[in-house]
Write a protein that holds these residues in place. Structure first.
Motif, mmCIF file in Angstrom:
data_model
loop_
_atom_site.group_PDB
_atom_site.id
_atom_site.type_symbol
_atom_site.label_atom_id
_atom_site.label_comp_id
_atom_site.label_asym_id
_atom_site.label_seq_id
_atom_site.Cartn_x
_atom_site.Cartn_y
_atom_site.Cartn_z
ATOM 1 N N ARG A 186 0.997 -1.102 -0.071
ATOM 2 C CA ARG A 186 -0.184 0.127 -0.060
ATOM 3 C C ARG A 186 0.856 1.129 0.016
ATOM 4 O O ARG A 186 1.794 1.235 0.779
ATOM 5 C CB ARG A 186 -0.895 0.091 1.253
ATOM 6 C CG ARG A 186 -2.168 -1.042 1.028
ATOM 7 C CD ARG A 186 -2.968 -1.068 2.391
ATOM 8 N NE ARG A 186 -3.927 -2.068 2.157
ATOM 9 C CZ ARG A 186 -5.188 -2.036 2.913
ATOM 10 N NH1 ARG A 186 -5.455 -1.008 3.746
ATOM 11 N NH2 ARG A 186 -5.925 -3.248 2.682
ATOM 12 N N LYS A 187 0.350 2.268 -0.818
ATOM 13 C CA LYS A 187 1.301 3.555 -1.072
ATOM 14 C C LYS A 187 0.684 4.453 0.496
ATOM 15 O O LYS A 187 -0.490 4.369 0.779
ATOM 16 C CB LYS A 187 1.035 4.309 -2.035
ATOM 17 C CG LYS A 187 1.628 3.437 -3.437
ATOM 18 C CD LYS A 187 1.479 4.468 -4.828
ATOM 19 C CE LYS A 187 2.061 3.813 -5.728
ATOM 20 N NZ LYS A 187 1.551 4.641 -7.178
ATOM 21 N N SER A 188 1.444 5.174 0.610
ATOM 22 C CA SER A 188 1.089 6.141 1.653
ATOM 23 C C SER A 188 0.332 7.088 1.038
ATOM 24 O O SER A 188 0.609 7.406 -0.259
ATOM 25 C CB SER A 188 2.443 6.911 2.428
ATOM 26 O OG SER A 188 3.214 5.968 3.004
ATOM 27 N N PRO A 189 -0.741 7.713 1.702
ATOM 28 C CA PRO A 189 -1.510 8.703 1.081
ATOM 29 C C PRO A 189 -0.893 10.062 0.775
ATOM 30 O O PRO A 189 0.075 10.355 1.315
ATOM 31 C CB PRO A 189 -2.472 9.136 2.056
ATOM 32 C CG PRO A 189 -2.062 8.719 3.402
ATOM 33 C CD PRO A 189 -1.234 7.514 3.026
ATOM 34 N N GLN A 190 -1.064 10.550 -0.675
ATOM 35 C CA GLN A 190 -0.389 11.733 -1.155
ATOM 36 C C GLN A 190 -1.116 12.785 -0.366
ATOM 37 O O GLN A 190 -2.398 12.824 -0.822
ATOM 38 C CB GLN A 190 -0.243 11.956 -2.428
ATOM 39 C CG GLN A 190 0.919 11.262 -3.082
ATOM 40 C CD GLN A 190 2.093 11.836 -2.985
ATOM 41 O OE1 GLN A 190 2.144 12.999 -2.563
ATOM 42 N NE2 GLN A 190 3.160 11.058 -3.278
#
Length: 144
Positions: free
Chosen positions: A44-48
């Motif tokens: 999962r990507k960290s939220p931008q």
């Protein structure tokens, strides 16, 4: 090797045998339906997160602005000047994954070359309403 067939009799006959010979080599049957193949979840990507710094001199490059903010220990992903059809504006978008960076910039402002600049939350672009070609209305439905 996977054998796929729509002939139920053939499939039943094959399943009843524990092994068979295919192309002169011994083969073992495995029921793939009984084995669970769980796909690994993608990381999962960290939220931008983003904010906009206002009133930034147009002669300053994105790299210069980023360096000034990094010296103040802000975590930055990307810095980019907001442009319009006439060229660069006095607005700079800051992308980050750190909520602390966003909070600090919104509260304290951004200090670039010892000058304080106001910081605003990013706004999403206004969406253009889609017109239904059948009813010609701009309601909650579109042509499909």
């Amino acid at each position: 090797m996977i054998i796929k067939t729509s002939d139920a009799n053939f499939a039943t006959n094959i399943r009843n045998k524990h092994s068979l010979e295919i192309f002169g080599k011994s083969a073992t049957l495995v029921n793939l339906a009984s084995q669970r193949h769980k796909q690994p979840e993608p990381p999962r990507k960290s939220p931008q997160l983003s904010v906009v710094i206002c009133g930034v001199n147009t002669t300053w490059t994105d790299e210069e602005i980023a360096e000034e903010l990094r010296q103040q220990e802000y975590e930055l992903t990307k810095i980019m000047r907001i442009k319009c059809k006439d060229g660069p504006t006095y607005l700079v978008r800051v992308l980050t994954t750190s909520q602390d960076t966003v909070s600090d910039l919104l509260t304290l402002g951004a200090f670039i070359y010892k000058k304080r600049h106001g910081v605003e939350p990013s706004r999403t672009q206004a969406t253009i309403p889609i017109r239904c070609e059948k009813s010609q209305s701009y309601s909650s439905h579109n042509t499909s």
